[in-house]
Design an enzyme around this catalytic site. Sequence first.
Site, PDB file in Angstrom:
ATOM      1  N   CYS A   1      17.175 -33.632 -43.029  1.00  0.00           N
ATOM      2  CA  CYS A   1      17.421 -34.511 -44.077  1.00  0.00           C
ATOM      3  C   CYS A   1      16.221 -35.772 -43.824  1.00  0.00           C
ATOM      4  O   CYS A   1      16.436 -36.001 -42.798  1.00  0.00           O
ATOM      5  CB  CYS A   1      18.783 -34.817 -44.612  1.00  0.00           C
ATOM      6  SG  CYS A   1      19.795 -33.522 -45.149  1.00  0.00           S
TER       7      CYS A   1
ATOM      8  N   ARG B   1      11.106 -32.590 -40.555  1.00  0.00           N
ATOM      9  CA  ARG B   1      12.677 -32.419 -39.926  1.00  0.00           C
ATOM     10  C   ARG B   1      13.332 -31.310 -40.488  1.00  0.00           C
ATOM     11  O   ARG B   1      14.452 -31.111 -40.268  1.00  0.00           O
ATOM     12  CB  ARG B   1      13.083 -33.854 -40.438  1.00  0.00           C
ATOM     13  CG  ARG B   1      12.651 -35.224 -39.870  1.00  0.00           C
ATOM     14  CD  ARG B   1      13.038 -36.229 -40.417  1.00  0.00           C
ATOM     15  NE  ARG B   1      14.468 -36.577 -40.568  1.00  0.00           N
ATOM     16  CZ  ARG B   1      15.193 -37.185 -39.315  1.00  0.00           C
ATOM     17  NH1 ARG B   1      14.290 -37.721 -38.459  1.00  0.00           N
ATOM     18  NH2 ARG B   1      16.402 -37.288 -39.285  1.00  0.00           N
TER      19      ARG B   1
ATOM     20  N   TRP C   1      18.709 -31.258 -46.752  1.00  0.00           N
ATOM     21  CA  TRP C   1      18.703 -29.819 -45.981  1.00  0.00           C
ATOM     22  C   TRP C   1      20.319 -29.550 -46.320  1.00  0.00           C
ATOM     23  O   TRP C   1      21.038 -30.176 -45.964  1.00  0.00           O
ATOM     24  CB  TRP C   1      18.566 -30.193 -44.316  1.00  0.00           C
ATOM     25  CG  TRP C   1      18.566 -28.963 -43.662  1.00  0.00           C
ATOM     26  CD1 TRP C   1      17.619 -28.036 -43.443  1.00  0.00           C
ATOM     27  CD2 TRP C   1      19.733 -28.407 -42.889  1.00  0.00           C
ATOM     28  NE1 TRP C   1      17.884 -27.127 -42.574  1.00  0.00           N
ATOM     29  CE2 TRP C   1      19.094 -27.301 -42.176  1.00  0.00           C
ATOM     30  CE3 TRP C   1      21.053 -28.794 -42.562  1.00  0.00           C
ATOM     31  CZ2 TRP C   1      20.037 -26.369 -41.159  1.00  0.00           C
ATOM     32  CZ3 TRP C   1      21.828 -28.075 -41.887  1.00  0.00           C
ATOM     33  CH2 TRP C   1      21.385 -26.676 -41.295  1.00  0.00           C
TER      34      TRP C   1
ATOM     35  N   ASN D   1      22.137 -39.308 -45.847  1.00  0.00           N
ATOM     36  CA  ASN D   1      22.211 -38.360 -44.602  1.00  0.00           C
ATOM     37  C   ASN D   1      23.549 -38.341 -44.171  1.00  0.00           C
ATOM     38  O   ASN D   1      24.035 -39.454 -44.105  1.00  0.00           O
ATOM     39  CB  ASN D   1      20.712 -38.829 -43.712  1.00  0.00           C
ATOM     40  CG  ASN D   1      19.650 -38.600 -43.968  1.00  0.00           C
ATOM     41  OD1 ASN D   1      19.125 -37.978 -45.386  1.00  0.00           O
ATOM     42  ND2 ASN D   1      18.637 -38.906 -43.382  1.00  0.00           N
ATOM     43  N   GLY D   2      23.893 -37.389 -43.897  1.00  0.00           N
ATOM     44  CA  GLY D   2      25.066 -37.175 -43.049  1.00  0.00           C
ATOM     45  C   GLY D   2      26.126 -36.276 -43.842  1.00  0.00           C
ATOM     46  O   GLY D   2      25.579 -35.647 -44.859  1.00  0.00           O
TER      47      GLY D   2
ATOM     48  N   GLU E   1      14.786 -20.496 -22.464  1.00  0.00           N
ATOM     49  CA  GLU E   1      14.113 -21.276 -23.506  1.00  0.00           C
ATOM     50  C   GLU E   1      12.901 -20.442 -24.215  1.00  0.00           C
ATOM     51  O   GLU E   1      12.524 -20.586 -25.197  1.00  0.00           O
ATOM     52  CB  GLU E   1      13.188 -22.488 -22.826  1.00  0.00           C
ATOM     53  CG  GLU E   1      12.350 -23.084 -23.476  1.00  0.00           C
ATOM     54  CD  GLU E   1      12.609 -23.946 -24.891  1.00  0.00           C
ATOM     55  OE1 GLU E   1      11.875 -24.479 -25.522  1.00  0.00           O
ATOM     56  OE2 GLU E   1      13.843 -24.105 -24.992  1.00  0.00           O
TER      57      GLU E   1
ATOM     58  N   LYS F   1      12.361 -19.830 -28.208  1.00  0.00           N
ATOM     59  CA  LYS F   1      11.234 -20.271 -29.008  1.00  0.00           C
ATOM     60  C   LYS F   1      10.961 -18.921 -29.773  1.00  0.00           C
ATOM     61  O   LYS F   1      10.492 -19.169 -31.065  1.00  0.00           O
ATOM     62  CB  LYS F   1       9.835 -20.379 -27.881  1.00  0.00           C
ATOM     63  CG  LYS F   1       9.959 -21.903 -27.370  1.00  0.00           C
ATOM     64  CD  LYS F   1       9.633 -22.850 -28.390  1.00  0.00           C
ATOM     65  CE  LYS F   1      10.439 -24.346 -28.159  1.00  0.00           C
ATOM     66  NZ  LYS F   1      11.870 -24.202 -28.384  1.00  0.00           N
TER      67      LYS F   1
ATOM     68  N   GLU G   1      13.123 -18.780 -32.860  1.00  0.00           N
ATOM     69  CA  GLU G   1      13.105 -19.960 -33.669  1.00  0.00           C
ATOM     70  C   GLU G   1      11.810 -19.671 -34.692  1.00  0.00           C
ATOM     71  O   GLU G   1      12.459 -20.132 -35.844  1.00  0.00           O
ATOM     72  CB  GLU G   1      12.956 -21.268 -32.866  1.00  0.00           C
ATOM     73  CG  GLU G   1      13.967 -22.066 -32.420  1.00  0.00           C
ATOM     74  CD  GLU G   1      13.490 -23.267 -31.570  1.00  0.00           C
ATOM     75  OE1 GLU G   1      14.295 -24.284 -32.176  1.00  0.00           O
ATOM     76  OE2 GLU G   1      12.788 -23.114 -30.777  1.00  0.00           O
TER      77      GLU G   1
ATOM     78  N   HIS H   1      25.286  -5.388 -15.508  1.00  0.00           N
ATOM     79  CA  HIS H   1      26.664  -5.735 -15.763  1.00  0.00           C
ATOM     80  C   HIS H   1      27.001  -5.835 -17.280  1.00  0.00           C
ATOM     81  O   HIS H   1      27.847  -6.292 -18.044  1.00  0.00           O
ATOM     82  CB  HIS H   1      27.330  -7.085 -15.305  1.00  0.00           C
ATOM     83  CG  HIS H   1      27.239  -7.064 -13.805  1.00  0.00           C
ATOM     84  ND1 HIS H   1      27.999  -6.244 -13.001  1.00  0.00           N
ATOM     85  CD2 HIS H   1      26.128  -7.806 -12.982  1.00  0.00           C
ATOM     86  CE1 HIS H   1      27.898  -6.495 -11.726  1.00  0.00           C
ATOM     87  NE2 HIS H   1      26.778  -6.993 -11.704  1.00  0.00           N
TER      88      HIS H   1
ATOM     89  N   LYS I   1      14.449 -30.554 -37.467  1.00  0.00           N
ATOM     90  CA  LYS I   1      14.098 -31.049 -35.914  1.00  0.00           C
ATOM     91  C   LYS I   1      15.050 -31.955 -35.587  1.00  0.00           C
ATOM     92  O   LYS I   1      15.324 -31.708 -34.209  1.00  0.00           O
ATOM     93  CB  LYS I   1      12.726 -31.926 -36.553  1.00  0.00           C
ATOM     94  CG  LYS I   1      12.160 -32.512 -35.423  1.00  0.00           C
ATOM     95  CD  LYS I   1      11.759 -31.676 -34.141  1.00  0.00           C
ATOM     96  CE  LYS I   1      10.926 -32.253 -33.166  1.00  0.00           C
ATOM     97  NZ  LYS I   1      10.501 -31.209 -32.293  1.00  0.00           N
TER      98      LYS I   1
END
Length: 606
Positions: free
Chosen positions: A2, A27, A73, A99-100, A479, A483, A486, A502, A601
């Site tokens: 947001c 964002r 968002w 926002n929130g 990571e 990526k 994402e 395992h 973001k």
Amino acid sequence: MCGIIAYTGSQEAAPILLDGLHRLEYRGYDSAGIALLHRKRIRCWKAAGKISILRQRLPETTAGQCGIGHTRWATHGAPTDENAHPHTDSELRIAVAHNGIIENADVLRAQLMAEGVSFSSETDSEVLAHLLGAFDGSLIDAMRTVLPRIQGTYGLAAIDREAPDTVVVARLGSPVILGIGDGEMLAASDMSALARHTREIVHLDDGEVAEMTPRGFQVTTLDARPSQKNTTQLSGVLADYDKGGYAHYLHREIRDQADVVERTLSGRLDTRFSTAHLGGLNLAPRELLNIRRIKILGCGSAFYAGMSGAHMIEQLARLPVSAEAAAEFRYRNPVVEPETLYIAVSQSGETFDTLAALREIRRKGGHVLGIVNSVGSTIAREVDGGIYMHAGPEVSVASTKAYTSMLTVFALLALMLGRLRDVSPQRGNALVEALQGLPDKVRETLALEPAIASLAPMLVTAHSAFFLGRTSAYPVALEGAQKLKEISYIHAEAYPSSELKHGPLALISSHTPCIVMLPNDELLHKSLSTLEEIRTRGAPVIAVTDADHPRIRELSDEVIHIPQVEPLLQPVIAGIALQLLAYHSAVLMERDIDQPRNLAKSVTVE
């Protein structure tokens, strides 16, 4: 996640608000809207989808020199025109961008509906507009009355048709920044939206409310006590928020990383004493020697960088170090020890879960350092000391240069702590030289881009991919998998190579590409046995290595041969190679690379 932009001044507000929303796009959002105040009338335009749709809905001329804007968002309610912000009360007196999350929204909504209020959206945020609109008085007094009833978090901006040139903003757990102009004031949830219009900013703290007019601003607490605020200079320049000729912000940010590493290292290597100089820690050498263990906290890529950092520090300083997901830390009633140093890692400095963990540690008397990129951010202001990354603005949702900068900062911290404890001057000098040469090693890695891009077709037809590595290479594998999923939406998992037999080995087949990290270290021969296991099951293999062992080529379909570096710094180089592989896979699949679906973001809500 947001975004908020607000303006009051002598210019027409709509173009400024739309430009601010455009700069907040990175964002993450799924709807947008603006509200303008003109001649004691509030008008709103809202649209689900991209800001370009909102622009098409605006008339050719939009009068109003005061207004607010928002990118949403979706949390409460689907991404629709009705659920987009700003929200208004029934009388169109108040407009609010929020926002929130309001945790007691259902209770407040039921109370308002019992009083005859009709709602036009499914959002939690609309209750704010109705509560503020029901107050018979100034907007700032309404804020002071209404906000104590809110349970949850908010960064919000509101306008009142009875106050034609006034914007009121408030903050609790979600960032709000004031921008001071010449005869104008702005506010935003992110500095990127202010860069075109001001160089002087003020950060609100939790529990503060600010009243802005073209003549200036006043900040007070919710109980009307004045707050003394210091202005700071906006970091970065407008060009830092542009693509710089690249097709995607992500590509530019990957290509920027040699310069990023240079900035992160600048002024911090002490060749005289073969150590690192980190003046912002606010800890004397004697205090650092009293540390008995270190705990690193972060979310997402910051967590994975923290895992690599834990390995670096433990190897050089011979201290027990561990990394933990910040979102889980505070919910397990952690034991906070006086001889433990805690490190909070966050690109934005506003990550909600990391901030909450930081506050829990400090409440229990713990000492917290911060590793952040955003100067003046909440985490930067609340920690006991820390290190700025100086990576520059990172616009793409998926982190690349900030992650690399975090690793570089951890290498510096490991060197400094190691020289205090266990590292000889000779070893320290070798590490300093390796760090000095790191930017050139990054450039060599970036030069491999065409070869790495040619491997992307191996991944784009896969339903799943596996990333494998041992010890220091395992966080890099995590990571790398992050990526790929994402930005390409290919399912990807990372495992320690030692764990393959395992359980995960059951999933290995000719349809599951495996990206295997093979650093040239004492465990290379064990990693080669992992390659044997994968090869026997017919899985396509991409090896990422700085070793020249002939068996790597024999057991792999393709090899990404990265430059040889000091083993402690190998995660930096290997990580960049995996970024390029993920990027070119996503390009082939025509994904929305800078704004991947469902992601934001900066995650400023729980």
